[in-house]
Every structure is written in structure tokens, then in C-alpha cells.
Scaffold this motif. Structure first.
Motif, PDB file in Angstrom:
ATOM      1  N   THR A 112       0.651  -1.247   0.120  1.00  0.00           N
ATOM      2  CA  THR A 112       0.000  -0.036   0.007  1.00  0.00           C
ATOM      3  C   THR A 112       0.867   1.214   0.063  1.00  0.00           C
ATOM      4  O   THR A 112       2.108   1.238   0.644  1.00  0.00           O
ATOM      5  CB  THR A 112      -0.916  -0.108   1.212  1.00  0.00           C
ATOM      6  OG1 THR A 112      -0.119  -0.078   2.387  1.00  0.00           O
ATOM      7  CG2 THR A 112      -2.140  -1.023   1.181  1.00  0.00           C
ATOM      8  N   PRO A 113       0.414   2.279  -0.738  1.00  0.00           N
ATOM      9  CA  PRO A 113       1.183   3.592  -0.716  1.00  0.00           C
ATOM     10  C   PRO A 113       1.192   4.470   0.796  1.00  0.00           C
ATOM     11  O   PRO A 113       0.430   5.523   0.807  1.00  0.00           O
ATOM     12  CB  PRO A 113       0.488   4.344  -2.000  1.00  0.00           C
ATOM     13  CG  PRO A 113      -0.856   3.744  -1.771  1.00  0.00           C
ATOM     14  CD  PRO A 113      -0.761   2.316  -1.227  1.00  0.00           C
ATOM     15  N   ILE A 114       1.843   3.928   1.457  1.00  0.00           N
ATOM     16  CA  ILE A 114       2.152   4.665   2.840  1.00  0.00           C
ATOM     17  C   ILE A 114       3.416   5.341   3.166  1.00  0.00           C
ATOM     18  O   ILE A 114       4.325   4.888   2.733  1.00  0.00           O
ATOM     19  CB  ILE A 114       1.712   3.763   3.862  1.00  0.00           C
ATOM     20  CG1 ILE A 114       2.837   2.247   4.068  1.00  0.00           C
ATOM     21  CG2 ILE A 114       0.090   3.163   3.775  1.00  0.00           C
ATOM     22  CD1 ILE A 114       2.419   1.527   5.143  1.00  0.00           C
ATOM     23  N   GLU A 115       3.666   6.216   3.857  1.00  0.00           N
ATOM     24  CA  GLU A 115       4.815   6.949   4.331  1.00  0.00           C
ATOM     25  C   GLU A 115       6.020   5.765   4.592  1.00  0.00           C
ATOM     26  O   GLU A 115       5.665   4.854   5.393  1.00  0.00           O
ATOM     27  CB  GLU A 115       4.511   8.023   5.451  1.00  0.00           C
ATOM     28  CG  GLU A 115       6.031   8.618   5.586  1.00  0.00           C
ATOM     29  CD  GLU A 115       5.509   9.502   6.799  1.00  0.00           C
ATOM     30  OE1 GLU A 115       6.697  10.296   7.306  1.00  0.00           O
ATOM     31  OE2 GLU A 115       4.529   9.805   7.314  1.00  0.00           O
ATOM     32  N   ARG A 116       7.322   5.909   3.992  1.00  0.00           N
ATOM     33  CA  ARG A 116       8.309   5.153   4.314  1.00  0.00           C
ATOM     34  C   ARG A 116       8.943   5.527   5.912  1.00  0.00           C
ATOM     35  O   ARG A 116       8.975   6.481   5.904  1.00  0.00           O
ATOM     36  CB  ARG A 116       9.435   5.369   3.300  1.00  0.00           C
ATOM     37  CG  ARG A 116       9.036   4.919   2.104  1.00  0.00           C
ATOM     38  CD  ARG A 116       8.554   3.464   1.714  1.00  0.00           C
ATOM     39  NE  ARG A 116       7.166   2.995   1.822  1.00  0.00           N
ATOM     40  CZ  ARG A 116       6.709   1.756   1.719  1.00  0.00           C
ATOM     41  NH1 ARG A 116       7.551   0.834   1.319  1.00  0.00           N
ATOM     42  NH2 ARG A 116       5.457   1.690   1.909  1.00  0.00           N
ATOM     43  N   ARG A 117       8.896   4.283   6.541  1.00  0.00           N
ATOM     44  CA  ARG A 117       9.436   4.591   8.096  1.00  0.00           C
ATOM     45  C   ARG A 117       9.631   3.309   8.538  1.00  0.00           C
ATOM     46  O   ARG A 117       9.787   2.112   7.786  1.00  0.00           O
ATOM     47  CB  ARG A 117       8.159   4.960   8.824  1.00  0.00           C
ATOM     48  CG  ARG A 117       6.963   4.019   8.787  1.00  0.00           C
ATOM     49  CD  ARG A 117       5.910   4.518   9.552  1.00  0.00           C
ATOM     50  NE  ARG A 117       4.724   3.657   9.589  1.00  0.00           N
ATOM     51  CZ  ARG A 117       4.478   2.455  10.069  1.00  0.00           C
ATOM     52  NH1 ARG A 117       5.485   2.318  11.260  1.00  0.00           N
ATOM     53  NH2 ARG A 117       3.536   1.671   9.923  1.00  0.00           N
ATOM     54  N   SER A 118      10.650   3.290   9.641  1.00  0.00           N
ATOM     55  CA  SER A 118      10.805   1.981  10.381  1.00  0.00           C
ATOM     56  C   SER A 118       9.639   1.330  10.701  1.00  0.00           C
ATOM     57  O   SER A 118       8.640   2.013  11.294  1.00  0.00           O
ATOM     58  CB  SER A 118      11.680   2.333  11.320  1.00  0.00           C
ATOM     59  OG  SER A 118      12.059   1.160  12.156  1.00  0.00           O
ATOM     60  N   LEU A 119       9.647   0.008  10.657  1.00  0.00           N
ATOM     61  CA  LEU A 119       8.468  -0.939  11.146  1.00  0.00           C
ATOM     62  C   LEU A 119       8.459  -0.951  12.630  1.00  0.00           C
ATOM     63  O   LEU A 119       7.580  -1.421  13.176  1.00  0.00           O
ATOM     64  CB  LEU A 119       8.055  -1.883  10.092  1.00  0.00           C
ATOM     65  CG  LEU A 119       7.958  -1.838   8.744  1.00  0.00           C
ATOM     66  CD1 LEU A 119       7.875  -3.076   8.050  1.00  0.00           C
ATOM     67  CD2 LEU A 119       6.600  -0.986   8.611  1.00  0.00           C
ATOM     68  N   GLY A 120       9.898  -0.954  13.362  1.00  0.00           N
ATOM     69  CA  GLY A 120      10.060  -1.318  14.437  1.00  0.00           C
ATOM     70  C   GLY A 120       9.972  -2.552  14.763  1.00  0.00           C
ATOM     71  O   GLY A 120       9.676  -2.999  15.982  1.00  0.00           O
ATOM     72  N   ILE A 121       9.982  -3.273  13.846  1.00  0.00           N
ATOM     73  CA  ILE A 121       9.697  -4.967  14.333  1.00  0.00           C
ATOM     74  C   ILE A 121      11.022  -5.403  15.041  1.00  0.00           C
ATOM     75  O   ILE A 121      10.856  -5.982  16.011  1.00  0.00           O
ATOM     76  CB  ILE A 121       9.644  -5.702  13.040  1.00  0.00           C
ATOM     77  CG1 ILE A 121       8.329  -5.372  12.178  1.00  0.00           C
ATOM     78  CG2 ILE A 121       9.797  -7.189  13.126  1.00  0.00           C
ATOM     79  CD1 ILE A 121       7.952  -5.916  10.808  1.00  0.00           C
ATOM     80  N   THR A 122      12.292  -5.198  14.368  1.00  0.00           N
ATOM     81  CA  THR A 122      13.448  -5.762  15.313  1.00  0.00           C
ATOM     82  C   THR A 122      13.385  -5.122  16.575  1.00  0.00           C
ATOM     83  O   THR A 122      13.745  -6.167  17.642  1.00  0.00           O
ATOM     84  CB  THR A 122      14.776  -5.546  14.471  1.00  0.00           C
ATOM     85  OG1 THR A 122      14.493  -6.018  13.068  1.00  0.00           O
ATOM     86  CG2 THR A 122      15.843  -6.145  15.043  1.00  0.00           C
ATOM     87  N   THR A 123      13.283  -4.040  16.911  1.00  0.00           N
ATOM     88  CA  THR A 123      13.360  -3.431  18.266  1.00  0.00           C
ATOM     89  C   THR A 123      12.016  -3.709  19.102  1.00  0.00           C
ATOM     90  O   THR A 123      12.409  -3.938  20.517  1.00  0.00           O
ATOM     91  CB  THR A 123      13.430  -1.870  18.296  1.00  0.00           C
ATOM     92  OG1 THR A 123      12.438  -1.321  17.597  1.00  0.00           O
ATOM     93  CG2 THR A 123      14.773  -1.247  17.556  1.00  0.00           C
ATOM     94  N   SER A 124      11.306  -4.356  18.496  1.00  0.00           N
ATOM     95  CA  SER A 124      10.183  -5.081  19.305  1.00  0.00           C
ATOM     96  C   SER A 124      10.257  -6.300  19.826  1.00  0.00           C
ATOM     97  O   SER A 124       9.592  -6.737  20.821  1.00  0.00           O
ATOM     98  CB  SER A 124       8.827  -4.783  18.643  1.00  0.00           C
ATOM     99  OG  SER A 124       8.716  -5.920  17.626  1.00  0.00           O
ATOM    100  N   LEU A 125      11.355  -7.148  19.551  1.00  0.00           N
ATOM    101  CA  LEU A 125      11.247  -8.447  19.759  1.00  0.00           C
ATOM    102  C   LEU A 125      12.293  -8.477  21.047  1.00  0.00           C
ATOM    103  O   LEU A 125      13.203  -7.902  21.376  1.00  0.00           O
ATOM    104  CB  LEU A 125      12.297  -9.171  18.755  1.00  0.00           C
ATOM    105  CG  LEU A 125      12.095  -9.299  17.330  1.00  0.00           C
ATOM    106  CD1 LEU A 125      12.775  -9.892  16.309  1.00  0.00           C
ATOM    107  CD2 LEU A 125      10.288  -9.721  17.150  1.00  0.00           C
ATOM    108  N   THR A 126      11.785  -9.407  21.929  1.00  0.00           N
ATOM    109  CA  THR A 126      12.260  -9.934  23.094  1.00  0.00           C
ATOM    110  C   THR A 126      13.371 -10.831  22.481  1.00  0.00           C
ATOM    111  O   THR A 126      13.454 -11.543  21.928  1.00  0.00           O
ATOM    112  CB  THR A 126      11.377 -10.434  24.182  1.00  0.00           C
ATOM    113  OG1 THR A 126      10.820 -11.719  23.593  1.00  0.00           O
ATOM    114  CG2 THR A 126      10.170  -9.388  24.342  1.00  0.00           C
TER     115      THR A 126
END
Length: 274
Positions: A112-126
Motif C-alpha cells: 500500500t502507498p504509505i509513508e516510508r518509515r521504520s516498522l519497528g519490528i526488530t526493536t520490538s522483539l524480546t
């Protein structure tokens, strides 16, 4: 294609892709050692293999338990006299609610055409999110491979098929970095073991699966919105998930004698990774 006179150990054989592989190899006249941690799933598989006129030895074992793995191969060798084929299919996959949330976020970001940004996936992992993939998905593959080779090397014959994933050869599963890293380890292990043992007529290859319509993936689709499903299908040029039987047919081919493949990572994925 015939696997007559061969015995095949298939891990994670109770359902989904593992079950399809076990049944396809039985249809090709192999006798099957069916391993799964979910013991209740093995009864139906055993009945289906017997109905095909083949033998089936059902073994409840956790492939991350090294002594249990070694015992399984010893018992299989006693039962069938040799270990000809190993399919390292057992794995855990990203199905937890948090993993599904990250999956949907990732798919939407790609389609989808949304603003490019960090998805924050890696930093959310325990730490637990990261470590949980290794015991079964990597250590289990190694334990089973090592145990099988102890028989295959002495008989100077063997076929090992590792079930890897597009997650390990691309960013297709960026929503699950730990799973992707573990499957990349399987792909790398495939290559190094293949070089080690090819001189003993033991051919080691991997299938880097794209999306497979297994029960866990079907459960995800059942809960997904139409938009989430479309986000998934837009990433697959063929426009659908692969069936377990389609992947199983490749496993049967790699288990046979009519090919020249050593250390290859073959990826049926509907064009998702080209």
C-alpha cells in the motif's frame, strides 16, 4: 519415480507439508519413519500409509532432544535395515498473535502507498522472540542430519532434503527476523554438509518453500480481512499459495536417483522471489 526398497525418515510428519511428503514418498513405494512431537497426529498418517501397502514406523520425538533423535534413528535402522532418505521438515513457524500483527504490518507496508518509515519490528522483539526458533529449526536439523549420516556414510548412499524457506534467502519474512535467520542457517548448513558428504554418494539439498497452504497458514487466512489477504496475494505473481502436495512432489524427486543436484537451494514460491 520410484523409491522402492528405500526407507525415509520424515520429521514433523503429522500434518501439513510433512504429512504430504510422507504420503507422497509412500506412494512412490518407500517405507516411512514418521516423526512428530504431536503424537495424536501420527495415527491417521500411519493408517493412510498402511493403506498404500507400505510400512510406517511412527515415532513421537522432539527433534531438539538429541538423545531422542539418536534413539529414533537406531530404532529405524533396526526396523528397516538402513536409512536411505531424511527429510528435515520439523519446524516452528510464526503463528503467535504478536507475530500475526507484525506479518500484517509488513504486508501492508509492501503493498500500500504509505509513508516510508521504520516498522519497528526488530526493536520490538524480546530475547525469547529471538531464541525460540533455534532449538527445533536449526539444532533439530543438525541432530537429525548427524544421526542419519552415521548410517548413510557407512552404506555410501543417502538423500537428505532440508525444508528451508524463502524467509532464509530473502526478506520475504521480515516480520519474523528470528525465523528468517534460522531458515538461513538451514540453507547454509545444507551447502556445507553437501560438500562434506557428496563423495559418499549422499546428496544433500534444500527446498526453500514459499507460502504453503498448511493448517497454520489456513488459520491465519481464516482470520484475515479481505485487505490483509490481498496484501499477501499481491506479493505472489501466481496469485495463490502452494499446496503441500506441490512441494512434496519436489521432495520425492530429490529423494530419488535421477538427478545431479548437490547442495542446491531450490525455491518453489509462485514467483514471490525470482
Amino acid at each position: 519415480m520410484t523409491l522402492s526398497g528405500k526407507s525415509a525418515v520424515v520429521t514433523g510428519a503429522g500434518q501439513g507439508l510433512g504429512k504430504a511428503i510422507a504420503l507422497s514418498m509412500a506412494q512412490a513405494s518407500a517405507d516411512i519413519v514418521a516423526c512428530d512431537i504431536q503424537t495424536d497426529t501420527l495415527t491417521d498418517l500411519t493408517d493412510q500409509i498402511h493403506a498404500l501397502g507400505r510400512e510406517c514406523m511412527a515415532v513421537p520425538v522432539d527433534v531438539s532432544d538429541r538423545p531422542g533423535v539418536d534413539q529414533m534413528f537406531a530404532d529405524a535402522a533396526d526396523r528397516f535395515g538402513a536409512i536411505h532418505i531424511l527429510v528435515n521438515n520439523a519446524a516452528i513457524v510464526p503463528t503467535a498473535p504478536a507475530e500475526e500483527t507484525r506479518r500484517n504490518l509488513h504486508y501492508a507496508y509492501l503493498t500500500t502507498p504509505i509513508e516510508r518509515r521504520s516498522l519497528g519490528i526488530t526493536t520490538s522483539l524480546t530475547d525469547e522472540d529471538w531464541l525460540k526458533w533455534w532449538d527445533v529449526n536449526v539444532h533439530g536439523v543438525f541432530y537429525c542430519t548427524r544421526a542419519a549420516l552415521r548410517y548413510m556414510e557407512s552404506q555410501r548412499y543417502g538423500r537428505i532434503i532440508n525444508i528451508a524457506s524463502v524467509a532464509g534467502i530473502s526478506a520475504a519474512s521480515a516480520h519474523s527476523p528470528g525465523y528468517s535467520a534460522a531458515k538461513a542457517a538451514v540453507a547454509s548448513l545444507t551447502k556445507t554438509v553437501a560438500l562434506d558428504v557428496a563423495g559418499a554418494n549422499i546428496l544433500v539439498n534444500a527446498i526453500a518453500c514459499g507460502a504453503v497452504l498448511t493448517p497454520p497458514f489456513q488459520a491465519y487466512l481464516d482470520k484475515a480481512t479481505p485487505e490483509q489477504k490481498n496484501s499477501l496475494y499481491q506479493q505472489i505473481p501466481l496469485g495463490r499459495l502452494g499446496t503441500p502436495e506441490e512441494y512434496a512432489s519436489l521432495a520425492v524427486y530429490l529423494a530419488g536417483d535421477n538427478h545431479y543436484l548437490v547442495g542446491q537451494i531450490i525455491s518453489p514460491n509462485g514467483g514471490a522471489v525470482i
